[in-house]
Design a protein around this motif. Structure first.
Motif, PDB file in Angstrom:
ATOM      1  N   PRO A   1      81.120  39.195  76.879  1.00  0.00           N
ATOM      2  CA  PRO A   1      81.812  40.086  77.817  1.00  0.00           C
ATOM      3  C   PRO A   1      83.112  39.475  78.326  1.00  0.00           C
TER       4      PRO A   1
ATOM      5  N   TYR B   1      74.137  50.771  75.238  1.00  0.00           N
ATOM      6  CA  TYR B   1      74.272  49.567  74.422  1.00  0.00           C
ATOM      7  C   TYR B   1      74.771  48.395  75.262  1.00  0.00           C
ATOM      8  N   LYS B   2      74.593  48.503  76.593  1.00  0.00           N
ATOM      9  CA  LYS B   2      75.169  47.521  77.533  1.00  0.00           C
ATOM     10  C   LYS B   2      74.829  46.096  77.142  1.00  0.00           C
TER      11      LYS B   2
ATOM     12  N   SER C   1      80.318  49.400  71.490  1.00  0.00           N
ATOM     13  CA  SER C   1      78.877  49.379  71.244  1.00  0.00           C
ATOM     14  C   SER C   1      78.470  50.527  70.327  1.00  0.00           C
TER      15      SER C   1
ATOM     16  N   GLN D   1      86.963  47.847  73.928  1.00  0.00           N
ATOM     17  CA  GLN D   1      86.582  48.543  75.157  1.00  0.00           C
ATOM     18  C   GLN D   1      85.165  49.063  75.046  1.00  0.00           C
ATOM     19  N   GLU D   2      84.444  48.900  76.153  1.00  0.00           N
ATOM     20  CA  GLU D   2      83.099  49.456  76.249  1.00  0.00           C
ATOM     21  C   GLU D   2      83.132  50.780  77.028  1.00  0.00           C
ATOM     22  N   PRO D   3      82.239  51.726  76.718  1.00  0.00           N
ATOM     23  CA  PRO D   3      81.107  51.575  75.790  1.00  0.00           C
ATOM     24  C   PRO D   3      81.434  51.900  74.341  1.00  0.00           C
TER      25      PRO D   3
ATOM     26  N   ASN E   1      76.031  53.392  79.658  1.00  0.00           N
ATOM     27  CA  ASN E   1      76.150  52.727  78.366  1.00  0.00           C
ATOM     28  C   ASN E   1      74.785  52.268  77.883  1.00  0.00           C
TER      29      ASN E   1
ATOM     30  N   THR F   1      84.205  42.195  74.795  1.00  0.00           N
ATOM     31  CA  THR F   1      84.238  43.584  75.226  1.00  0.00           C
ATOM     32  C   THR F   1      84.359  43.666  76.737  1.00  0.00           C
TER      33      THR F   1
ATOM     34  N   HIS G   1      87.706  48.683  69.365  1.00  0.00           N
ATOM     35  CA  HIS G   1      86.766  49.800  69.436  1.00  0.00           C
ATOM     36  C   HIS G   1      87.238  50.995  68.615  1.00  0.00           C
TER      37      HIS G   1
END
Length: 345
Positions: A215, A341-342, A191, A186-188, A339, A64, A155
């Motif tokens: 990551p 959920y980091k 997550s 892709q974040e977030p 985020n 991610t 995502h």
């Protein structure tokens, strides 16, 4: 000078002259078109992690990163490296559509398109069998009995997509073929997808496809940029010549010793000067904007080419501002802070 002897001349966006054969080729240059990918440090780190997953025949893992860090380009490069290091290995790339029309038929038709299959007709069962048969044939032909599946934009996957993927996994397993899924997301956003899977108690899907989440980082500091600039100094274009990318833009200066890597400190100073408050380099900045700054510098200053190259003192500052590196750094920072959920690197 006769017309057939005259050089082709084009004017770049700053009014400087780029002449001769370079003017004809500049829009096709790999630095501009991104047709040739460079081995950046984040991509090398990604490859080592992916190769380990493949060698261990894990069922899958997920990488991610935030927007602009070069996730799609990284997948292309790593897939090519994997094929080169493991000749014959069946590697498939599949893109998840962000705007989906969810149905079983559309999933398998989209998957068949990803593998280059021309026959998209038939009932859902026919499409599914056609896909599985192709994958089984490819896996067994190579002798690895394994398919490495890269899924970009993961995502955007729904629970239904994960279920379809599980079905394919099970069908291949019945034929003694291992499916290794490498998700790039892709974040977030991813997550949040993972949180939904947990809320739905779909531990079967998490365990199979998203148990290992790693990551894919943005650029950090001078070591990342140094490798990129060095690779540009070495890369060749046009292919049937010995002309490097740097030489293409600055032929006279290059012959007199100019190398782009020599601009590293000035480039870094320009980024630091305009970095968001309290965020000097060492903080993340994205590949997309870094490459745009480099391309801007090359194009804007090619007209100054001379044996004694005199580049304007604000050249890198203008390139960094045009590429909006500071804005991108702020976006990454804000997204990471928001985020819940980091995932720590």
């Amino acid at each position: 000078m006769k017309n057939n002897e005259m050089e082709t001349v084009e004017t770049d966006i700053r009014g400087q002259l780029i002449s001769g054969h370079r003017a004809e080729l500049i829009l096709s240059h790999p630095l501009i078109t991104k047709n040739i990918l460079l081995p950046t440090l984040p991509i090398k780190e990604l490859f080592l992690a992916v190769r380990r997953v493949v060698m261990l025949r894990e069922t899958g893992c997920c990488f991610t990163g935030f927007s602009g860090v070069g996730k799609s380009c990284a997948i292309d490069f790593v897939a090519a490296m994997l094929k080169a290091k493991m000749p014959g290995l069946c590697v498939v790339k599949h893109d998840t559509h962000n705007q989906q029309y969810p149905s079983i038929r559309s999933f398998f038709k989209h998957f068949l398109t990803s593998i280059g299959h021309k026959n998209l007709r038939g009932e859902t069962y026919d499409l599914r069998q056609r896909l599985v048969n192709w994958l089984v044939d490819e896996a067994k032909f190579t002798g690895f009995n394994m398919i490495v599946l890269f899924i970009d934009e993961a995502h955007a996957m729904t629970i239904q997509d994960f279920n379809f993927l599980k079905d394919v996994f099970n069908d291949l397993d019945k034929e003694n073929v291992q499916l290794v899924s490498i998700l790039m997301a892709q974040e977030p956003d991813f997550s949040k997808v993972l949180s939904t899977l947990k809320q739905e108690r779909r531990l079967d899907l998490i365990g199979r496809f998203a148990m290992r989440i790693l990551p894919f980082r943005a650029y950090r500091g001078s070591s990342d940029l140094k490798l990129i600039l060095t690779e540009i100094d070495k890369a060749i274009y046009p292919e049937d010549t010995d002309t490097t990318w740097t030489e293409f833009f600055f032929p006279n200066a290059y012959r007199n010793g100019f190398r782009l890597v020599g601009q590293l400190d000035t480039f870094m100073e320009a980024i630091n000067l305009h970095a968001p408050k309290g965020q000097l380099v060492g903080f993340d900045f994205p590949a997309r904007q870094a490459f745009l700054a480099i391309k801007t510098f090359m194009l804007d200053n090619a007209g100054f080419d001379n044996e004694i190259l005199k580049i304007p003192s604000n050249a890198w500052t203008e390139a960094v501002l045009y590429a909006k590196i500071a804005d991108a750094m702020e976006t990454i920072s804000a997204t990471a802070d928001e985020n819940p959920y980091k995932i720590e690197s």
